[in-house]
Design a protein around this motif. Structure first.
Motif, mmCIF file in Angstrom:
data_model
loop_
_atom_site.group_PDB
_atom_site.id
_atom_site.type_symbol
_atom_site.label_atom_id
_atom_site.label_comp_id
_atom_site.label_asym_id
_atom_site.label_seq_id
_atom_site.Cartn_x
_atom_site.Cartn_y
_atom_site.Cartn_z
ATOM 1 N N ASN A 156 -36.563 -20.415 39.096
ATOM 2 C CA ASN A 156 -35.448 -19.536 38.715
ATOM 3 C C ASN A 156 -34.452 -19.339 39.851
ATOM 4 O O ASN A 156 -33.483 -18.584 39.695
ATOM 5 N N PHE A 157 -34.681 -19.963 41.010
ATOM 6 C CA PHE A 157 -33.769 -19.954 42.157
ATOM 7 C C PHE A 157 -33.580 -18.576 42.785
ATOM 8 O O PHE A 157 -32.708 -18.393 43.630
ATOM 9 N N ALA A 188 -36.100 -22.141 47.075
ATOM 10 C CA ALA A 188 -36.540 -22.718 45.806
ATOM 11 C C ALA A 188 -38.059 -22.604 45.684
ATOM 12 O O ALA A 188 -38.782 -22.679 46.673
ATOM 13 N N ASN A 189 -38.529 -22.431 44.473
ATOM 14 C CA ASN A 189 -39.972 -22.377 44.221
ATOM 15 C C ASN A 189 -40.607 -23.755 44.230
ATOM 16 O O ASN A 189 -41.798 -23.889 44.536
ATOM 17 N N GLU A 190 -39.835 -24.772 43.848
ATOM 18 C CA GLU A 190 -40.370 -26.112 43.638
ATOM 19 C C GLU A 190 -39.574 -27.148 44.430
ATOM 20 O O GLU A 190 -38.479 -26.867 44.923
ATOM 21 N N HIS A 194 -29.187 -16.083 40.154
ATOM 22 C CA HIS A 194 -28.938 -17.373 40.787
ATOM 23 C C HIS A 194 -29.246 -18.506 39.807
ATOM 24 O O HIS A 194 -30.207 -18.421 39.029
ATOM 25 N N THR A 195 -28.461 -19.577 39.895
ATOM 26 C CA THR A 195 -28.662 -20.721 39.003
ATOM 27 C C THR A 195 -28.447 -22.032 39.760
ATOM 28 O O THR A 195 -27.759 -22.072 40.778
ATOM 29 N N PHE A 245 -27.871 -24.487 35.169
ATOM 30 C CA PHE A 245 -29.192 -24.434 34.535
ATOM 31 C C PHE A 245 -30.068 -23.451 35.294
ATOM 32 O O PHE A 245 -29.932 -23.259 36.503
ATOM 33 N N ASP A 246 -30.978 -22.803 34.565
ATOM 34 C CA ASP A 246 -31.772 -21.726 35.152
ATOM 35 C C ASP A 246 -33.074 -21.571 34.361
ATOM 36 O O ASP A 246 -33.216 -22.094 33.250
ATOM 37 N N ASN A 247 -34.017 -20.826 34.961
ATOM 38 C CA ASN A 247 -35.293 -20.505 34.301
ATOM 39 C C ASN A 247 -35.960 -21.758 33.732
ATOM 40 O O ASN A 247 -36.359 -21.809 32.562
#
Length: 257
Positions: free
Chosen positions: A28-29, A56-58, A90-91, A222-224
């Motif tokens: 989800n940034f 970033a998570n990934e 955030h996106t 793009f998000d989530n």
């Protein structure tokens, strides 16, 4: 009801009731805290692909999918502080034939599901936001830990073509990619969810990409982003439950004849 069918039904139902999808990817940034750039004017962004070192998570990758109009790939990808419209979080963002990708491992898994939110901004009628997946390795990438090093980028303009008809708005399998979404202007945030094809099940490497076809200064956001899948053992248990029900139905019908 035959004992074997009853046992199959009970075991299958028990396992099916406990079947749960596992999350393979979630982004989800929101870990980002620095937005030093402004693009366009008064729009705070952090330029470049999403990096785990910056929030970033990934692990994300960046690529060119077609010849750009202008600028470097790091200028055409960004994390935007405010998504705009109904999403002020955030996106991720892409423009000018650039995109962000990530890879997942679906070994021992099936029913792979991709979910994400998206919108476009300042787009023209010829711009398209494109989402799709590729099964197998991508030779253009090198070593990438998710921090934006050289191995995180690839030129996919000719090695992995996306489609043959630029005006095709229908999801289709083209070249080496399966296209899930090819959408024109949409200023409202929209949630999309797709179950990937069987070719994405039980694979050591599946790539998912988000990119903007065309559009210097025209943006796709793009998000989530989330990917989940079901362990094969759970899916098999659900199949057994179904077979048990079939056996029970057949047995009852025989007794009534």
């Amino acid at each position: 009801m035959p004992k074997l069918a009853a046992l199959t039904l009970l075991l299958g139902l028990s396992a099916a009731n406990s079947a749960q999808a596992v999350t393979l990817f979630s982004e989800n940034f929101e870990g980002y805290s620095s937005f030093p750039n402004y693009d366009p004017f008064l729009d705070p962004v952090n330029s470049g692909i999403a990096k785990t070192s910056e929030g970033a998570n990934e692990a994300w990758y960046g690529a060119r999918f077609e010849t750009p109009d202008n600028g470097s790939i790091n200028e055409d990808l960004a994390i935007q502080k405010f998504g705009g419209g109904s999403n002020m979080t955030h996106t991720g963002r892409a423009e000018d034939d650039a995109g962000m990708l990530f890879k997942i491992d679906t070994t021992g898994l099936n029913n792979v599901n991709l979910s994400f939110d998206w919108r476009t901004f300042l787009t023209t009628t010829s711009d398209r936001f494109v989402v799709g997946y590729h099964v197998g390795s991508i030779a253009g990438f090198g070593t990438c830990t998710g921090n934006g090093e050289a191995g995180c980028f690839a030129d996919l303009k000719t090695s992995l073509p996306w489609y043959t008809n630029q005006n095709d708005l229908n999801p289709t399998t083209t070249g080496n990619w399966t296209q899930l979404l090819r959408a024109s202007q949409n200023n409202s945030w929209t949630n999309q969810s797709y179950t990937l094809g069987n070719d994405a099940n039980n694979q050591s490497e599946v790539w998912i990409a988000f990119w903007m076809d065309n559009g210097e200064g025209d943006y796709a956001k793009f998000d989530n982003v989330s990917v989940s899948a079901v362990p094969e053992a759970d899916s098999y248990a659900m199949l057994l439950a179904g077979l048990g029900l079939v056996g029970y139905t057949v047995s009852r019908r025989k007794r009534t004849l």
